[in-house]
Write a protein that holds these residues in place. Structure first.
Motif, PDB file in Angstrom:
ATOM      1  N   LEU A  94      -3.290  14.358   4.542  1.00 12.20           N
ATOM      2  CA  LEU A  94      -3.038  15.772   4.265  1.00 12.20           C
ATOM      3  C   LEU A  94      -2.596  16.463   5.556  1.00 12.20           C
ATOM      4  O   LEU A  94      -3.412  16.911   6.352  1.00 12.20           O
ATOM      5  N   THR A  95      -1.290  16.559   5.735  1.00  9.91           N
ATOM      6  CA  THR A  95      -0.752  17.136   6.971  1.00  9.91           C
ATOM      7  C   THR A  95      -0.709  18.657   6.951  1.00  9.91           C
ATOM      8  O   THR A  95      -0.657  19.292   8.000  1.00  9.91           O
ATOM      9  N   ASN A  96      -0.663  19.249   5.755  1.00  7.51           N
ATOM     10  CA  ASN A  96      -0.589  20.711   5.591  1.00  7.51           C
ATOM     11  C   ASN A  96       0.658  21.302   6.237  1.00  7.51           C
ATOM     12  O   ASN A  96       0.675  22.479   6.611  1.00  7.51           O
ATOM     13  N   THR A  97       1.715  20.533   6.370  1.00 10.72           N
ATOM     14  CA  THR A  97       2.890  21.019   7.096  1.00 10.72           C
ATOM     15  C   THR A  97       3.630  22.147   6.385  1.00 10.72           C
ATOM     16  O   THR A  97       4.393  22.875   7.022  1.00 10.72           O
ATOM     17  N   ARG A  98       3.396  22.316   5.088  1.00 17.61           N
ATOM     18  CA  ARG A  98       4.095  23.417   4.409  1.00 17.61           C
ATOM     19  C   ARG A  98       3.652  24.780   4.948  1.00 17.61           C
ATOM     20  O   ARG A  98       4.369  25.768   4.821  1.00 17.61           O
TER      21      ARG A  98
ATOM     22  N   LYS B 103       0.862  -1.176   0.000  1.00 17.64           N
ATOM     23  CA  LYS B 103       0.000   0.000   0.000  1.00 17.64           C
ATOM     24  C   LYS B 103       0.903   1.231   0.000  1.00 17.64           C
ATOM     25  O   LYS B 103       1.840   1.331   0.799  1.00 17.64           O
ATOM     26  N   ILE B 104       0.639   2.151  -0.908  1.00 20.68           N
ATOM     27  CA  ILE B 104       1.403   3.404  -0.972  1.00 20.68           C
ATOM     28  C   ILE B 104       0.743   4.391  -0.022  1.00 20.68           C
ATOM     29  O   ILE B 104      -0.435   4.727  -0.177  1.00 20.68           O
ATOM     30  N   ILE B 105       1.485   4.843   0.978  1.00 23.87           N
ATOM     31  CA  ILE B 105       0.966   5.761   1.986  1.00 23.87           C
ATOM     32  C   ILE B 105       1.710   7.082   1.830  1.00 23.87           C
ATOM     33  O   ILE B 105       2.935   7.136   1.962  1.00 23.87           O
ATOM     34  N   VAL B 106       0.973   8.132   1.538  1.00 20.51           N
ATOM     35  CA  VAL B 106       1.554   9.422   1.207  1.00 20.51           C
ATOM     36  C   VAL B 106       1.258  10.417   2.321  1.00 20.51           C
ATOM     37  O   VAL B 106       0.101  10.696   2.613  1.00 20.51           O
ATOM     38  N   LEU B 107       2.301  10.941   2.949  1.00 25.38           N
ATOM     39  CA  LEU B 107       2.151  12.081   3.851  1.00 25.38           C
ATOM     40  C   LEU B 107       2.365  13.319   3.001  1.00 25.38           C
ATOM     41  O   LEU B 107       3.487  13.585   2.540  1.00 25.38           O
ATOM     42  N   ASP B 108       1.285  14.064   2.780  1.00 23.03           N
ATOM     43  CA  ASP B 108       1.295  15.163   1.809  1.00 23.03           C
ATOM     44  C   ASP B 108       1.287  16.487   2.548  1.00 23.03           C
ATOM     45  O   ASP B 108       0.402  16.747   3.364  1.00 23.03           O
ATOM     46  N   ASP B 109       2.274  17.349   2.238  1.00 19.55           N
ATOM     47  CA  ASP B 109       2.375  18.584   3.010  1.00 19.55           C
ATOM     48  C   ASP B 109       1.412  19.678   2.562  1.00 19.55           C
ATOM     49  O   ASP B 109       1.360  20.752   3.145  1.00 19.55           O
ATOM     50  N   ASP B 110       0.640  19.417   1.524  1.00 19.05           N
ATOM     51  CA  ASP B 110      -0.568  20.176   1.194  1.00 19.05           C
ATOM     52  C   ASP B 110      -1.425  19.230   0.348  1.00 19.05           C
ATOM     53  O   ASP B 110      -1.002  18.109   0.087  1.00 19.05           O
ATOM     54  N   PRO B 111      -2.635  19.593  -0.069  1.00 18.27           N
ATOM     55  CA  PRO B 111      -3.496  18.572  -0.688  1.00 18.27           C
ATOM     56  C   PRO B 111      -3.311  18.393  -2.186  1.00 18.27           C
ATOM     57  O   PRO B 111      -4.176  17.842  -2.848  1.00 18.27           O
ATOM     58  N   THR B 112      -2.170  18.821  -2.730  1.00 22.71           N
ATOM     59  CA  THR B 112      -2.020  18.799  -4.179  1.00 22.71           C
ATOM     60  C   THR B 112      -1.301  17.561  -4.703  1.00 22.71           C
ATOM     61  O   THR B 112      -1.143  17.404  -5.904  1.00 22.71           O
TER      62      THR B 112
ATOM     63  N   ILE C 250      -2.125  25.444   0.200  1.00 22.29           N
ATOM     64  CA  ILE C 250      -2.515  25.589   1.601  1.00 22.29           C
ATOM     65  C   ILE C 250      -3.970  26.027   1.690  1.00 22.29           C
ATOM     66  O   ILE C 250      -4.735  25.550   2.540  1.00 22.29           O
ATOM     67  N   THR C 251      -4.389  26.913   0.803  1.00 17.27           N
ATOM     68  CA  THR C 251      -5.797  27.323   0.761  1.00 17.27           C
ATOM     69  C   THR C 251      -6.694  26.107   0.565  1.00 17.27           C
ATOM     70  O   THR C 251      -7.717  25.945   1.241  1.00 17.27           O
ATOM     71  N   SER C 252      -6.317  25.224  -0.365  1.00 16.29           N
ATOM     72  CA  SER C 252      -7.136  24.041  -0.647  1.00 16.29           C
ATOM     73  C   SER C 252      -7.197  23.103   0.549  1.00 16.29           C
ATOM     74  O   SER C 252      -8.248  22.528   0.844  1.00 16.29           O
ATOM     75  N   ASN C 253      -6.078  22.947   1.239  1.00 16.44           N
ATOM     76  CA  ASN C 253      -6.092  22.099   2.430  1.00 16.44           C
ATOM     77  C   ASN C 253      -7.078  22.643   3.455  1.00 16.44           C
ATOM     78  O   ASN C 253      -7.877  21.898   4.045  1.00 16.44           O
TER      79      ASN C 253
END
Length: 435
Positions: A46-50, A4-13, A368-371
């Motif tokens: 979607l961590t939004n860490t950026r 399973k590919i697990i993606v920690l994404d720093d915004d939702p793009t 970041i807006t989208s997140n």
């Protein structure tokens, strides 16, 4: 073992090249288990860490990893872990990969794979380029390298690694996987990597990453453990999805009852401003500027005025284009910039929460807006990606039981994606305006 590919994404793009998978805006153990059991080969957290400080980004990443470790217990899943970030090299590297290594390692290697073909980003001879007006420009010469938080001086990825790790990983110790290597096959080389060595990967076409991903899957099946810091194109290669069910040109079928929509523009990069100008020249839109210079002192008045203009436009059959004033602001330090960004985003989210409940579609411009739109304004715990309405622009849909916007299609449109007219094209598709 299942993969399973697990993606920690720093915004939702990061979902901008895939479809039919889940985006999670929450990462409690139960939600992660739900995603692990989902039929899609990958999912995104979607961590939004950026949009956070490095310290907060590390804390959030650590929380996700610890919950994920618990969710994986008792499963037969061998995860492929990806820290997905911006293809123009802006983000908390190596903070996030360090934390993932501490919590979910040890890894045999971690790879930097920033190529993003849909956005005009390629890597050749370990140098990362952005296509600007048909010309390949080393990314350190672009506006993105001058980012006040994530700026950098090098496009040559080994030098970028040395710069960002402050010499902890010297450029000379970075493994370079070049185009010629990929085209010969790199399985034997992958199997020899150890001690979480850093490797940077070339790619100038999807076939390059398809070959790399094939060798990665084979190495993983033989027990190797890898971590990736990548843009979105690698995910396409790893997931091997079929074509999306609904073509980009047909996404207007999801517009609710043919009604006008709303566009929220938070991104300030120059490309977004050019795209905004093209959109405002389209028929059927109404111009709603948010004067951020009046924040936070006049917040209530600014919000009331924006909502009044949106409602007036909707009543007249117009799609409201709500955008922040374009002038560049100066801040004394990074903390002040982040705090003001949160202030502006908070106002935009209040706008989204109070949009007319009957709108037909929503386009969110900026990562970041989208997140914040998905997680805060719409309060979505999970959302499923329908596909892309334009290269790099994902579409998700609110669930049928959403309390205010049931079945509303929402476009996640990154700030640095597309040509000058792409935002207008996306609007036309949902407004079903024929050329």
């Amino acid at each position: 073992m299942d993969s399973k590919i697990i993606v920690l994404d720093d915004d939702p793009t990061g979902s901008q090249t895939v479809h039919s998978c889940l985006l999670l805006t929450r990462w409690d153990v139960d939600t992660l288990r739900e995603a692990l059991a989902d039929a899609a080969p990958l999912f995104f957290v979607l961590t939004n860490t950026r949009g956070m400080s490095a310290e907060r980004a590390a804390a959030v990443t650590r929380e996700v990893c610890r919950n994920l470790k618990q969710a994986l217990k008792g499963t037969r899943i061998n995860p492929i872990l990806v820290s997905r970030s911006d293809s123009t090299l802006r983000g908390h590297y190596p903070v996030e990969t360090d934390v993932i290594g501490e919590e979910l390692g040890p890894f045999d290697a971690h790879f930097l794979v920033p190529a993003f073909f849909e956005g005009g980003r390629v890597t050749r001879d370990s140098v990362h380029y952005l296509k600007v007006d048909g010309r390949e420009v080393p990314v350190h010469e672009t506006e993105f390298a001058r980012d006040s938080i994530f700026g950098y001086r090098h496009s040559h990825l080994p030098d970028y690694v040395e710069e960002k790790t402050r010499g902890r990983i010297p450029a000379a110790r970075v493994e370079r996987i070049l185009l010629a290597d990929l085209r010969r096959g790199v399985l034997a080389r992958l199997l020899a990597l150890q001690d979480n060595i850093c490797a940077v990967v070339d790619a100038e076409a999807p076939e390059d990453l398809a070959s790399f991903a094939s060798d990665i899957r084979m190495a993983v099946s033989q027990g190797r453990r890898f971590l990736f810091r990548s843009a979105a194109s690698l995910l396409t290669a790893l997931a091997q999805l079929p074509p999306q069910p609904v073509a980009p040109e047909a996404m207007g079928r999801f517009t609710r009852q043919g009604r006008p929509g709303a566009v929220i523009v938070g991104s300030h990069v120059a490309k977004s401003s050019r795209q905004l100008a093209h959109l405002l020249a389209e028929p059927g839109v109404t111009d709603v500027e948010v004067d951020v210079g009046r924040l936070p002192a006049e917040r209530a008045t600014v919000l009331a005025n924006v909502l009044k203009q949106v409602e007036r436009g909707f009543a007249a059959g117009q799609t409201a284009v709500v955008y922040t004033s374009r002038q560049e602001r100066q801040f004394p330090d990074q903390a002040a910039r982040l705090a003001f960004g949160e202030e502006v985003s908070g106002l935009l989210m209040d706008v989204v929460r109070n949009l007319p409940a009957e709108i037909g579609f929503l386009i969110s411009k900026g990562g970041i807006t989208s997140n914040d739109v998905l997680s805060d304004a719409l309060c979505l715990r999970t959302a499923r990606v329908l596909g892309q309405v334009a290269p790099g622009c994902s579409v998700v849909r609110c669930p049928a039981g959403h309390p205010r916007f049931p079945d509303l299609p929402v476009v996640i449109f990154p700030g640095n994606v597309g040509e000058d007219e792409t935002l207008a094209v996306v609007y036309r598709r949902f407004a079903e305006i024929k050329d």
